[in-house]
Design a protein around this motif. Structure first.
Motif, short mmCIF file in Angstrom:
data_model
loop_
_atom_site.label_atom_id
_atom_site.label_comp_id
_atom_site.label_asym_id
_atom_site.label_seq_id
_atom_site.Cartn_x
_atom_site.Cartn_y
_atom_site.Cartn_z
N LEU A 12 0.83 -1.22 0.00
CA LEU A 12 0.00 0.00 0.00
C LEU A 12 0.86 1.26 0.00
CD1 LEU A 12 -2.75 -1.08 2.56
CD2 LEU A 12 -3.12 -0.62 0.13
N LYS A 13 2.08 1.16 0.52
CA LYS A 13 2.96 2.34 0.60
C LYS A 13 3.74 2.58 -0.69
CE LYS A 13 3.60 3.31 5.45
NZ LYS A 13 4.48 3.28 6.62
N ARG A 14 3.61 1.69 -1.67
CA ARG A 14 4.29 1.89 -2.96
C ARG A 14 3.44 2.74 -3.88
NH1 ARG A 14 5.36 -4.10 -3.74
NH2 ARG A 14 6.76 -4.32 -1.97
N PRO A 15 3.99 3.84 -4.44
CA PRO A 15 3.21 4.65 -5.37
C PRO A 15 2.75 3.82 -6.57
CG PRO A 15 5.23 5.78 -4.72
CD PRO A 15 5.34 4.39 -4.19
N ALA A 16 1.53 4.10 -7.03
CA ALA A 16 0.96 3.35 -8.15
C ALA A 16 1.49 3.87 -9.48
CB ALA A 16 -0.56 3.48 -8.11
N ARG A 51 -3.90 -3.92 -7.10
CA ARG A 51 -3.52 -3.55 -8.47
C ARG A 51 -2.87 -2.17 -8.43
NH1 ARG A 51 -6.20 -7.04 -11.94
NH2 ARG A 51 -4.49 -6.49 -13.30
N PRO A 52 -1.54 -2.08 -8.55
CA PRO A 52 -0.83 -0.81 -8.33
C PRO A 52 -0.91 0.15 -9.51
CG PRO A 52 0.74 -2.54 -8.80
CD PRO A 52 -0.62 -3.19 -8.82
N LYS A 53 -2.11 0.57 -9.88
CA LYS A 53 -2.34 1.54 -10.95
C LYS A 53 -3.08 2.75 -10.38
CE LYS A 53 -0.44 -0.86 -14.19
NZ LYS A 53 -0.88 -1.04 -15.55
N ARG A 54 -2.91 3.92 -11.07
CA ARG A 54 -3.54 5.16 -10.58
C ARG A 54 -5.01 5.21 -11.01
NH1 ARG A 54 -0.03 8.99 -8.43
NH2 ARG A 54 -1.77 10.43 -8.50
N ILE A 55 -5.82 4.47 -10.29
CA ILE A 55 -7.26 4.44 -10.54
C ILE A 55 -7.97 4.51 -9.18
CG2 ILE A 55 -9.20 3.14 -11.52
CD1 ILE A 55 -7.08 1.58 -13.19
N ILE A 56 -8.97 5.39 -9.08
CA ILE A 56 -9.76 5.45 -7.85
C ILE A 56 -11.26 5.42 -8.22
CG2 ILE A 56 -7.97 6.82 -6.71
CD1 ILE A 56 -9.95 9.24 -6.82
N VAL A 57 -12.06 5.07 -7.24
CA VAL A 57 -13.50 5.21 -7.39
C VAL A 57 -14.04 5.86 -6.11
CG1 VAL A 57 -13.83 3.28 -8.98
CG2 VAL A 57 -13.96 2.87 -6.53
N TYR A 58 -15.11 6.63 -6.24
CA TYR A 58 -15.71 7.24 -5.05
C TYR A 58 -17.22 7.12 -5.13
CZ TYR A 58 -16.53 11.45 -7.87
OH TYR A 58 -16.94 12.33 -8.83
N GLN A 59 -17.81 7.15 -3.94
CA GLN A 59 -19.26 7.02 -3.82
C GLN A 59 -19.89 8.40 -3.88
OE1 GLN A 59 -20.37 3.81 -3.27
NE2 GLN A 59 -22.51 4.42 -3.35
N LEU A 60 -20.87 8.58 -4.75
CA LEU A 60 -21.62 9.84 -4.81
C LEU A 60 -23.10 9.48 -4.77
CD1 LEU A 60 -21.22 12.96 -5.12
CD2 LEU A 60 -21.67 12.62 -7.55
N ILE A 65 -18.26 6.26 -8.82
CA ILE A 65 -17.70 6.98 -9.96
C ILE A 65 -16.19 6.77 -10.05
CG2 ILE A 65 -17.40 9.29 -10.99
CD1 ILE A 65 -20.08 9.99 -9.74
N PRO A 66 -15.69 6.36 -11.23
CA PRO A 66 -14.25 6.15 -11.37
C PRO A 66 -13.50 7.40 -11.81
CG PRO A 66 -15.39 5.29 -13.30
CD PRO A 66 -16.45 5.92 -12.42
N MET A 67 -12.23 7.48 -11.44
CA MET A 67 -11.31 8.50 -11.94
C MET A 67 -10.01 7.78 -12.26
SD MET A 67 -11.39 11.74 -9.38
CE MET A 67 -12.63 13.00 -9.55
N HIS A 130 -3.71 7.35 -1.65
CA HIS A 130 -3.41 5.92 -1.86
C HIS A 130 -2.58 5.72 -3.12
CE1 HIS A 130 -5.35 3.50 1.23
NE2 HIS A 130 -6.49 4.17 1.12
N CYS A 131 -2.94 6.42 -4.20
CA CYS A 131 -2.20 6.28 -5.46
C CYS A 131 -0.73 6.68 -5.29
CB CYS A 131 -2.81 7.15 -6.56
SG CYS A 131 -4.46 6.64 -7.06
#
Ligand SMILES: [Zn+2]
Length: 136
Positions: A12-16, A51-60, A65-67, A130-131
Protein backbone atom coordinates in the motif's frame (compact mmCIF):
# COMPACT_ATOMS: atom_id res chain seq x y z
CA UNK A 1 -15.55 -8.81 -10.17
CA UNK A 2 -15.40 -8.19 -6.41
CA UNK A 3 -11.80 -8.44 -5.22
CA UNK A 4 -10.35 -9.03 -1.72
CA UNK A 5 -9.15 -5.94 0.18
CA UNK A 6 -5.38 -5.57 0.39
CA UNK A 7 -4.24 -4.79 3.96
CA UNK A 8 -0.50 -5.25 3.33
CA UNK A 9 1.13 -1.97 4.40
CA UNK A 10 4.32 -2.54 2.37
CA UNK A 11 2.48 -2.76 -0.98
CA UNK A 12 0.00 0.00 0.00
CA UNK A 13 2.96 2.34 0.60
CA UNK A 14 4.29 1.89 -2.96
CA UNK A 15 3.21 4.65 -5.37
CA UNK A 16 0.96 3.35 -8.15
CA UNK A 17 1.89 3.40 -11.84
CA UNK A 18 -0.08 5.38 -14.46
CA UNK A 19 -3.11 3.49 -15.74
CA UNK A 20 -3.52 2.69 -19.43
CA UNK A 21 -6.37 1.46 -21.60
CA UNK A 22 -5.34 -2.14 -20.88
CA UNK A 23 -6.41 -1.54 -17.25
CA UNK A 24 -10.14 -1.32 -18.00
CA UNK A 25 -10.80 -4.52 -16.01
CA UNK A 26 -9.30 -2.90 -12.89
CA UNK A 27 -11.82 -0.03 -13.23
CA UNK A 28 -14.67 -2.57 -13.39
CA UNK A 29 -13.32 -4.60 -10.46
CA UNK A 30 -12.85 -1.47 -8.36
CA UNK A 31 -16.43 -0.35 -9.04
CA UNK A 32 -17.74 -3.83 -8.14
CA UNK A 33 -15.64 -3.99 -4.96
CA UNK A 34 -16.68 -0.52 -3.75
CA UNK A 35 -20.32 -1.38 -4.42
CA UNK A 36 -19.91 -4.52 -2.28
CA UNK A 37 -18.52 -2.42 0.60
CA UNK A 38 -20.70 0.68 0.24
CA UNK A 39 -22.20 0.22 3.75
CA UNK A 40 -18.84 1.04 5.36
CA UNK A 41 -16.67 2.49 2.59
CA UNK A 42 -17.03 5.61 0.40
CA UNK A 43 -14.01 5.28 -1.86
CA UNK A 44 -11.31 2.94 -3.01
CA UNK A 45 -8.00 3.00 -4.85
CA UNK A 46 -6.74 0.21 -7.12
CA UNK A 47 -3.85 -0.73 -4.83
CA UNK A 48 -6.46 -1.52 -2.15
CA UNK A 49 -7.42 -4.48 -4.36
CA UNK A 50 -3.78 -5.31 -5.08
CA UNK A 51 -3.52 -3.55 -8.47
CA UNK A 52 -0.83 -0.81 -8.33
CA UNK A 53 -2.34 1.54 -10.95
CA UNK A 54 -3.54 5.16 -10.58
CA UNK A 55 -7.26 4.44 -10.54
CA UNK A 56 -9.76 5.45 -7.85
CA UNK A 57 -13.50 5.21 -7.39
CA UNK A 58 -15.71 7.24 -5.05
CA UNK A 59 -19.26 7.02 -3.82
CA UNK A 60 -21.62 9.84 -4.81
CA UNK A 61 -25.10 9.16 -3.43
CA UNK A 62 -26.09 5.77 -4.89
CA UNK A 63 -23.40 5.85 -7.60
CA UNK A 64 -19.79 4.70 -7.78
CA UNK A 65 -17.70 6.98 -9.96
CA UNK A 66 -14.25 6.15 -11.37
CA UNK A 67 -11.31 8.50 -11.94
CA UNK A 68 -8.28 7.36 -13.92
CA UNK A 69 -4.87 8.98 -13.38
CA UNK A 70 -6.31 11.69 -11.09
CA UNK A 71 -4.09 14.65 -10.17
CA UNK A 72 -5.03 17.47 -7.78
CA UNK A 73 -4.25 20.73 -9.58
CA UNK A 74 -5.48 23.21 -6.96
CA UNK A 75 -6.43 22.97 -3.29
CA UNK A 76 -7.58 25.51 -0.70
CA UNK A 77 -8.99 25.88 2.81
CA UNK A 78 -7.08 23.25 4.84
CA UNK A 79 -8.57 21.62 7.93
CA UNK A 80 -7.82 18.79 10.35
CA UNK A 81 -10.09 15.77 10.49
CA UNK A 82 -10.06 12.04 11.28
CA UNK A 83 -10.63 9.26 8.78
CA UNK A 84 -10.93 5.51 8.58
CA UNK A 85 -9.70 3.24 5.81
CA UNK A 86 -10.87 -0.22 4.80
CA UNK A 87 -7.22 -1.30 4.51
CA UNK A 88 -6.23 -0.06 7.99
CA UNK A 89 -7.58 -0.49 11.53
CA UNK A 90 -9.09 2.45 13.46
CA UNK A 91 -9.56 6.15 12.83
CA UNK A 92 -6.58 8.43 12.28
CA UNK A 93 -6.00 12.19 12.16
CA UNK A 94 -5.23 13.79 8.80
CA UNK A 95 -5.14 17.17 7.01
CA UNK A 96 -7.51 17.80 4.11
CA UNK A 97 -8.64 20.73 1.95
CA UNK A 98 -12.26 21.84 1.62
CA UNK A 99 -11.86 22.70 -2.07
CA UNK A 100 -9.91 20.83 -4.72
CA UNK A 101 -9.67 20.75 -8.50
CA UNK A 102 -8.79 17.42 -10.09
CA UNK A 103 -7.67 16.56 -13.60
CA UNK A 104 -8.41 12.93 -14.51
CA UNK A 105 -9.66 10.61 -17.21
CA UNK A 106 -13.16 9.18 -17.25
CA UNK A 107 -13.84 5.46 -17.79
CA UNK A 108 -14.13 6.20 -21.54
CA UNK A 109 -10.73 7.96 -21.44
CA UNK A 110 -11.93 11.54 -21.82
CA UNK A 111 -9.68 13.98 -19.96
CA UNK A 112 -11.68 16.14 -17.57
CA UNK A 113 -11.04 18.81 -14.97
CA UNK A 114 -13.58 19.20 -12.19
CA UNK A 115 -13.89 20.90 -8.80
CA UNK A 116 -15.08 19.20 -5.62
CA UNK A 117 -15.91 20.43 -2.14
CA UNK A 118 -16.22 19.12 1.40
CA UNK A 119 -17.02 15.39 1.84
CA UNK A 120 -16.58 14.40 -1.81
CA UNK A 121 -13.32 16.36 -1.94
CA UNK A 122 -12.21 14.58 1.24
CA UNK A 123 -12.87 11.11 -0.22
CA UNK A 124 -11.01 11.96 -3.43
CA UNK A 125 -8.00 13.33 -1.49
CA UNK A 126 -7.85 10.13 0.59
CA UNK A 127 -7.95 7.94 -2.52
CA UNK A 128 -5.41 10.00 -4.51
CA UNK A 129 -3.09 9.72 -1.47
CA UNK A 130 -3.41 5.92 -1.86
CA UNK A 131 -2.20 6.28 -5.46
CA UNK A 132 0.89 8.07 -4.11
CA UNK A 133 1.49 5.41 -1.46
CA UNK A 134 0.37 7.77 1.31
CA UNK A 135 -1.70 6.24 4.12
CA UNK A 136 -3.61 8.14 6.81
ZN1 LIG B 1 -7.98 4.27 2.49
Amino acid sequence: MIQPINTDIATLKRPAMPATKTDQQIVTDLLDTLKAHQDNCVGMAANMIGRPKRIIVYQLGPMQIPMINPVITTQSAPYQTTEGCLSLPGQRPTKRYHNITVRYQTSDWQTKTASFTDFTAQIIQHEIDHCDGILI
